[in-house]
Design a protein around this motif. Structure first.
Motif, PDB file in Angstrom:
ATOM      1  N   CYS A  46       0.910  -1.492   0.078  1.00  0.00           N
ATOM      2  CA  CYS A  46       0.132  -0.152   0.034  1.00  0.00           C
ATOM      3  C   CYS A  46       0.736   1.043  -0.167  1.00  0.00           C
ATOM      4  N   LYS A  47       1.919   1.195   0.023  1.00  0.00           N
ATOM      5  CA  LYS A  47       3.036   2.407  -0.020  1.00  0.00           C
ATOM      6  C   LYS A  47       2.885   3.134  -1.405  1.00  0.00           C
ATOM      7  N   SER A  48       3.184   4.427  -1.397  1.00  0.00           N
ATOM      8  CA  SER A  48       2.840   5.447  -2.619  1.00  0.00           C
ATOM      9  C   SER A  48       3.818   4.927  -3.566  1.00  0.00           C
ATOM     10  N   PRO A  49       3.577   5.215  -4.788  1.00  0.00           N
ATOM     11  CA  PRO A  49       4.413   4.892  -6.013  1.00  0.00           C
ATOM     12  C   PRO A  49       5.796   5.806  -5.924  1.00  0.00           C
ATOM     13  N   GLU A  50       6.772   5.399  -6.093  1.00  0.00           N
ATOM     14  CA  GLU A  50       7.874   6.241  -6.234  1.00  0.00           C
ATOM     15  C   GLU A  50       8.033   6.630  -7.673  1.00  0.00           C
ATOM     16  N   ALA A  51       8.722   7.921  -7.946  1.00  0.00           N
ATOM     17  CA  ALA A  51       8.862   8.264  -9.260  1.00  0.00           C
ATOM     18  C   ALA A  51      10.127   7.831  -9.574  1.00  0.00           C
ATOM     19  N   ARG A  52      10.171   7.113 -11.093  1.00  0.00           N
ATOM     20  CA  ARG A  52      11.318   6.599 -11.694  1.00  0.00           C
ATOM     21  C   ARG A  52      12.226   7.408 -12.353  1.00  0.00           C
ATOM     22  N   ARG A  53      13.710   7.631 -12.061  1.00  0.00           N
ATOM     23  CA  ARG A  53      14.577   8.223 -12.473  1.00  0.00           C
ATOM     24  C   ARG A  53      15.080   7.773 -13.790  1.00  0.00           C
ATOM     25  N   PRO A  54      15.412   8.708 -14.624  1.00  0.00           N
ATOM     26  CA  PRO A  54      16.055   8.174 -16.086  1.00  0.00           C
ATOM     27  C   PRO A  54      17.123   7.653 -15.966  1.00  0.00           C
ATOM     28  N   VAL A  55      17.292   6.826 -16.834  1.00  0.00           N
ATOM     29  CA  VAL A  55      18.652   5.907 -16.944  1.00  0.00           C
ATOM     30  C   VAL A  55      19.957   6.881 -17.086  1.00  0.00           C
ATOM     31  N   THR A  56      19.399   7.783 -17.993  1.00  0.00           N
ATOM     32  CA  THR A  56      20.810   8.668 -18.145  1.00  0.00           C
ATOM     33  C   THR A  56      20.147  10.035 -17.872  1.00  0.00           C
ATOM     34  N   GLN A  57      20.880  10.882 -17.516  1.00  0.00           N
ATOM     35  CA  GLN A  57      20.457  12.367 -17.446  1.00  0.00           C
ATOM     36  C   GLN A  57      21.361  13.134 -18.264  1.00  0.00           C
ATOM     37  N   LYS A  58      20.652  14.190 -19.269  1.00  0.00           N
ATOM     38  CA  LYS A  58      21.535  15.148 -19.974  1.00  0.00           C
ATOM     39  C   LYS A  58      21.623  16.466 -19.553  1.00  0.00           C
ATOM     40  N   SER A  59      22.507  17.037 -19.824  1.00  0.00           N
ATOM     41  CA  SER A  59      22.527  18.416 -19.409  1.00  0.00           C
ATOM     42  C   SER A  59      21.748  19.312 -20.328  1.00  0.00           C
ATOM     43  N   GLY A  60      21.687  20.599 -20.108  1.00  0.00           N
ATOM     44  CA  GLY A  60      21.193  21.345 -21.069  1.00  0.00           C
ATOM     45  C   GLY A  60      21.919  21.902 -22.203  1.00  0.00           C
ATOM     46  N   SER A  61      23.177  21.043 -22.444  1.00  0.00           N
ATOM     47  CA  SER A  61      23.985  21.620 -23.429  1.00  0.00           C
ATOM     48  C   SER A  61      23.503  21.381 -24.782  1.00  0.00           C
ATOM     49  N   TYR A  62      22.696  20.512 -25.196  1.00  0.00           N
ATOM     50  CA  TYR A  62      22.165  20.309 -26.451  1.00  0.00           C
ATOM     51  C   TYR A  62      21.323  21.577 -26.629  1.00  0.00           C
ATOM     52  N   ILE A  63      20.340  21.697 -25.876  1.00  0.00           N
ATOM     53  CA  ILE A  63      19.517  23.075 -26.031  1.00  0.00           C
ATOM     54  C   ILE A  63      20.019  24.424 -26.002  1.00  0.00           C
ATOM     55  N   ASN A  64      21.111  24.437 -25.233  1.00  0.00           N
ATOM     56  CA  ASN A  64      22.116  25.775 -25.413  1.00  0.00           C
ATOM     57  C   ASN A  64      22.620  25.786 -26.814  1.00  0.00           C
ATOM     58  N   GLU A  65      23.189  24.662 -27.333  1.00  0.00           N
ATOM     59  CA  GLU A  65      23.583  24.667 -28.458  1.00  0.00           C
ATOM     60  C   GLU A  65      22.910  24.989 -29.641  1.00  0.00           C
ATOM     61  N   SER A  66      21.524  24.503 -29.422  1.00  0.00           N
ATOM     62  CA  SER A  66      20.504  24.916 -30.503  1.00  0.00           C
ATOM     63  C   SER A  66      20.287  26.221 -30.548  1.00  0.00           C
ATOM     64  N   LYS A  99      21.973  28.718 -29.514  1.00  0.00           N
ATOM     65  CA  LYS A  99      23.391  29.467 -29.975  1.00  0.00           C
ATOM     66  C   LYS A  99      23.093  29.636 -31.541  1.00  0.00           C
ATOM     67  N   ARG A 100      22.973  28.176 -32.033  1.00  0.00           N
ATOM     68  CA  ARG A 100      23.059  27.970 -33.402  1.00  0.00           C
ATOM     69  C   ARG A 100      21.802  29.194 -34.046  1.00  0.00           C
ATOM     70  N   ASN A 101      20.745  28.849 -33.408  1.00  0.00           N
ATOM     71  CA  ASN A 101      19.542  29.747 -34.077  1.00  0.00           C
ATOM     72  C   ASN A 101      19.783  31.136 -34.061  1.00  0.00           C
ATOM     73  N   LYS A 102      20.368  31.725 -32.792  1.00  0.00           N
ATOM     74  CA  LYS A 102      20.514  33.107 -32.953  1.00  0.00           C
ATOM     75  C   LYS A 102      21.712  33.385 -33.885  1.00  0.00           C
ATOM     76  N   GLU A 103      22.690  32.522 -34.157  1.00  0.00           N
ATOM     77  CA  GLU A 103      23.510  32.906 -35.265  1.00  0.00           C
ATOM     78  C   GLU A 103      23.088  33.050 -36.674  1.00  0.00           C
ATOM     79  N   ILE A 104      21.992  32.040 -36.834  1.00  0.00           N
ATOM     80  CA  ILE A 104      21.277  32.010 -38.219  1.00  0.00           C
ATOM     81  C   ILE A 104      20.404  33.174 -38.340  1.00  0.00           C
TER      82      ILE A 104
END
Length: 188
Positions: A21-41, A43-48
């Motif tokens: 009866c215990k409450s469900p626990e959130a599953r953690r992602p297997v891999t965690q990504k930093s925001g580097s891909y979004i930040n690169e995107s 930056k690229r869009n601003k340059e374009i």
């Protein structure tokens, strides 16, 4: 002994029930990504965008015969034919009939007015790329305007999947032939 086994069994069932009866626990992602891909995107869009705006500014500086206006919506335009009387501009729900073409920044025709033909469009209720939709709102019936759209105001990253590729800025000369106000549309 049987009573003892029965008590033990009931106790085990109770413990299992309590544990389940215990409450469900959130599953953690297997891999965690930093925001580097979004930040690169980003930056690229601003340059374009910056590169495209530089090209447009070069076109404007080289063209002394037209008076370019910078739109707060992120594109530039000039009037080929301007109505000197203050008339109505299209509003939400109004039906407009217009002709337009699409060219690259160096003037090569992507779609001619003949290919695109006359178009009827209900303002903000149908699909139309954002720059043209915003540009039509600046026009009066009978006017012809040439717009210079950076790609993010035209077909963006995806293009039109036909003749316009990814991140292609365009020039469009638009003639607004007719405006039918929404009130008149409802009376039809």
């Amino acid at each position: 002994m049987r009573k003892h086994a029965m008590k033990l069994a009931l106790m085990m069932i109770g413990i299992m029930f309590f544990i389940s009866c215990k409450s469900p626990e959130a599953r953690r992602p297997v891999t965690q990504k930093s925001g580097s891909y979004i930040n690169e995107s980003i930056k690229r869009n601003k340059e374009i965008v910056a590169a495209q705006e530089d090209l447009i500014q070069q076109i404007i500086e080289a063209d002394s015969s037209n008076n370019y206006i910078s739109s707060p919506n992120g594109f530039w335009y000039y009037y080929n034919k301007k109505d000197t009387l203050a008339g109505p501009t299209p509003q939400f729900g109004d039906e407009v009939v217009f002709n337009y073409d699409l060219r690259t920044l160096d003037g090569q025709v992507i779609y001619s007015k003949d290919e695109l033909q006359s178009r009827t469009y209900v303002m903000d209720k149908e699909k139309l790329f954002s720059g043209l939709r915003e540009g039509l709102k600046l026009m009066q019936e009978g006017e012809t305007v040439t717009f210079l759209f950076p790609s993010h105001k035209a077909y963006g990253y995806y293009g039109d999947k036909k003749k316009i590729g990814s991140d292609v800025p365009v020039i469009s000369t638009v003639t607004l032939n007719k405006i039918t106000t929404e009130n008149n549309n409802q009376n039809k």
